[in-house]
Design an enzyme around this catalytic site. Structure first.
Site, short mmCIF file in Angstrom:
data_model
loop_
_atom_site.label_atom_id
_atom_site.label_comp_id
_atom_site.label_asym_id
_atom_site.label_seq_id
_atom_site.Cartn_x
_atom_site.Cartn_y
_atom_site.Cartn_z
N HIS A 242 28.23 47.70 31.64
CA HIS A 242 28.97 46.81 32.55
C HIS A 242 30.23 46.27 31.88
O HIS A 242 30.19 45.26 31.18
CB HIS A 242 28.05 45.66 32.97
CG HIS A 242 28.59 44.82 34.07
ND1 HIS A 242 27.79 44.15 34.96
CD2 HIS A 242 29.87 44.54 34.45
CE1 HIS A 242 28.53 43.49 35.83
NE2 HIS A 242 29.81 43.69 35.52
N ASP B 298 29.32 42.57 30.55
CA ASP B 298 30.18 42.16 31.68
C ASP B 298 31.56 41.75 31.16
O ASP B 298 32.13 40.73 31.56
CB ASP B 298 29.55 41.04 32.52
CG ASP B 298 30.31 40.84 33.83
OD1 ASP B 298 31.19 41.65 34.17
OD2 ASP B 298 30.01 39.86 34.54
N HIS C 160 24.01 40.91 35.72
CA HIS C 160 24.19 39.57 35.15
C HIS C 160 23.35 38.45 35.78
O HIS C 160 23.90 37.49 36.31
CB HIS C 160 25.67 39.17 35.17
CG HIS C 160 26.45 39.49 36.42
ND1 HIS C 160 26.03 39.14 37.68
CD2 HIS C 160 27.63 40.16 36.59
CE1 HIS C 160 26.91 39.56 38.57
NE2 HIS C 160 27.89 40.19 37.94
N HIS D 131 40.70 38.46 30.81
CA HIS D 131 41.90 37.89 31.45
C HIS D 131 42.76 37.37 30.32
O HIS D 131 42.24 36.93 29.28
CB HIS D 131 41.52 36.74 32.39
CG HIS D 131 40.66 37.17 33.55
ND1 HIS D 131 41.17 37.88 34.62
CD2 HIS D 131 39.34 36.98 33.81
CE1 HIS D 131 40.19 38.11 35.50
NE2 HIS D 131 39.07 37.60 35.02
N ARG E 145 40.08 47.35 33.50
CA ARG E 145 41.32 46.95 34.20
C ARG E 145 42.36 48.03 34.40
O ARG E 145 43.48 47.73 34.83
CB ARG E 145 42.00 45.78 33.47
CG ARG E 145 41.13 44.58 33.13
CD ARG E 145 40.63 43.88 34.34
NE ARG E 145 40.06 42.58 34.04
CZ ARG E 145 39.14 41.99 34.78
NH1 ARG E 145 38.66 42.58 35.87
NH2 ARG E 145 38.69 40.80 34.47
N ASN F 131 36.42 47.36 40.24
CA ASN F 131 37.34 46.39 40.88
C ASN F 131 38.74 46.46 40.27
O ASN F 131 39.28 45.50 39.77
CB ASN F 131 36.78 44.96 40.82
CG ASN F 131 36.45 44.49 39.42
OD1 ASN F 131 36.23 45.29 38.51
ND2 ASN F 131 36.42 43.19 39.22
N HIS G 252 26.20 42.91 42.44
CA HIS G 252 26.63 41.55 42.08
C HIS G 252 25.92 40.63 43.06
O HIS G 252 26.32 40.52 44.22
CB HIS G 252 28.15 41.41 42.18
CG HIS G 252 28.63 40.06 41.78
ND1 HIS G 252 29.44 39.84 40.69
CD2 HIS G 252 28.39 38.82 42.30
CE1 HIS G 252 29.69 38.54 40.56
NE2 HIS G 252 29.06 37.90 41.54
N HIS H 108 34.77 45.82 32.48
CA HIS H 108 35.93 45.91 33.39
C HIS H 108 37.16 46.17 32.51
O HIS H 108 37.70 45.23 31.93
CB HIS H 108 36.13 44.58 34.13
CG HIS H 108 34.96 44.15 34.97
ND1 HIS H 108 34.92 44.35 36.33
CD2 HIS H 108 33.80 43.52 34.65
CE1 HIS H 108 33.77 43.86 36.81
NE2 HIS H 108 33.07 43.35 35.81
O1 DOR Z 1 33.45 36.54 36.47
C1 DOR Z 1 33.57 37.69 36.87
N1 DOR Z 1 34.65 38.42 36.56
N2 DOR Z 1 32.62 38.22 37.63
C2 DOR Z 1 32.80 39.40 38.25
O2 DOR Z 1 31.93 39.81 38.98
C3 DOR Z 1 34.05 40.15 38.10
C4 DOR Z 1 34.69 39.80 36.83
C5 DOR Z 1 36.10 40.33 36.74
O3 DOR Z 1 36.32 41.50 37.02
O4 DOR Z 1 36.98 39.55 36.34
ZN ZN Z 2 31.27 42.44 36.14
#
Ligand code: DOR
Ligand code: ZN
Length: 417
Positions: free
Chosen positions: A57, A285, A221, A289, A61, A91, A175, A59
């Protein structure tokens, strides 16, 4: 025997340490024995050799938000954290929800990934699974909005989606937060955020999935211990942040995540369940950012925290301190995710992939966000103790050598058994 190389050290194999050697040829483990006759040996002495981790899991980006992370930066961070493999969430901008988008992402991964990879496609409604299942490793459904705003359009479709999943033989990560159950967002603090996206809203979403009587779902999560109880015997994961952080810590927006951090009491109970081997999978997860994106008023800040590089090191340190059994950690980060995806890894045994990470248990370090290798340059675990690997091998390739990257974009799509 014609091996490519042999490594020696304290090897975690079959649930115990063996002072011995691993012979590797063509990326596959040939032998694990106390002694192997071979000239070209890499001797790790007293260091421990564990299976490389598999993070199901993350991300990363790319495409779309590459200032936050890229396949390259995320995968370099992953190997510095002792992982061989990651599976990337959908996503993105645009979302990974069409054949073109999947193929675009896979071609970026093929060119730029330092670790092995898999991809998820997101399910926005009926028909998606049938269309995309041959192209992806698994699916993702969001029952509540988070980064990217790609919620399942009509929750009534879940029954039909579960039938499509059973036919496709692919599973779907959920989710599990129910947005209809969210409370008012009164207090703009981590505690207020937890009251808003509460344990109750997680419970309602989990119960919705359980009522489908389907084995095709995996709950992402899980943040509340009572909800982990609902999932006994099912496929689900927890994150390092829900196991190690709580909403009273002075993290501000840097601790804002979906689902939210919970109370110290809940964190402690969730950790107890993890330690007792009641939780099948640990996944980061990793949701990076930038500092600038996070450094805004609480209600404006994006949710998500980075963790791909720190997950294994934090838990190896806890294992060293006898706070988490090593066996539990290896189950949750290596063996069970390998099984889930049919990867021929997660164990140091004859005929498995030669993917392992080498740790010096006497070399604990303090985590400093700016020394990590992802793009976000901060960590919610700043100041925590961790043991980072000195060396990492993926399918026999020595990708981290004595603390430094030693390979070039050698990641491959996850290989099935
Ligand atoms: O806090 C989160 N950030 N939960 C998610 O499900 C997505 C993730 C994100 O992609 O920033
Ligand atoms: Zn996630």
């Amino acid at each position: 025997m014609g091996y490519d190389f042999v490594v020696s050290g304290r090897i975690w194999s079959k649930g115990n340490f063996l002072d011995g050697e691993i012979a590797v040829k063509d990326g596959i483990i040939q032998e694990v024995k106390p002694h192997i006759n071979f000239i070209h040996k890499i001797d790790f002495g007293n260091k421990v050799i564990l299976p490389a981790g598999i993070d199901m899991h993350v991300h990363f980006r790319e495409p779309g938000m590459t200032y936050k992370e890229t396949i390259e930066s995320g995968s370099i961070s992953a190997i510095y954290g002792g992982l061989s493999t990651y599976v990337d969430m959908p996503n993105n901008v645009p979302p990974t929800s069409s054949i073109d988008a999947i193929q675009d992402k896979l071609s970026i991964m093929e060119k730029h990934s330092y670790a092995d990879y898999g991809v998820y496609a997101f399910i926005g409604g009926k028909g998606v699974v049938k269309k995309l299942s041959v192209y992806v490793d698994a699916f993702k459904i969001y029952l509540a909005p988070s980064t990217g705003n790609i919620v399942l359009n009509n929750p009534e479709d879940l029954k039909e989606i579960s039938i499509e999943l059973a036919d496709s033989k692919k599973f779907c990560v959920v989710h599990a937060e129910d947005s209809a159950s969210f409370g008012p967002f009164k207090e703009h603090t981590l505690e207020g955020y937890s009251a808003y996206r509460s344990c109750q809203s997680e419970k309602v979403a989990i119960e919705k999935i359980l009522s489908l009587y389907s084995d095709s779902f995996h709950i992402a999560h899980v943040s509340c211990p009572s909800n982990a109880d609902l999932l006994k015997g099912k496929s689900f994961e927890v994150t390092p942040h829900h196991l190690l952080l709580n909403y009273n810590m002075p993290l501000g927006t840097f601790g804002k995540v979906n689902p939210p951090l919970r109370s110290e009491h809940d964190r402690d109970l969730l950790m107890e369940k993890f330690v007792n081997n009641e939780i099948p999978i640990l996944a980061s997860d990793h949701a990076p950012h930038s500092l600038e994106d996070k450094d805004v008023p609480f209600d404006k800040a994006p949710s998500g925290i980075p963790g791909v590089e720190t997950t294994y090191p934090l838990f190896v340190n806890l294992a060293k301190k006898s706070k988490v059994p090593l066996e539990v950690l290896i189950n949750a980060l290596c063996i069970n995710p390998a099984r889930k995806f049919g990867i021929n890894g997660g164990l140091i045994e004859k005929s498995k992939e030669a993917s392992f990470a080498v740790f010096d248990l006497h070399q604990a370090k303090t985590i400093k966000g700016k020394h990590l290798h992802g793009k976000s340059e901060w960590s919610p675990f700043e100041g925590f103790e961790a043991i980072f690997p000195t060396d990492v091998f993926i399918r026999g390739i020595h990708v981290i050598k004595n603390g430094f990257v030693n390979a070039n974009h050698s990641g491959k799509r996850i290989s099935k058994i």
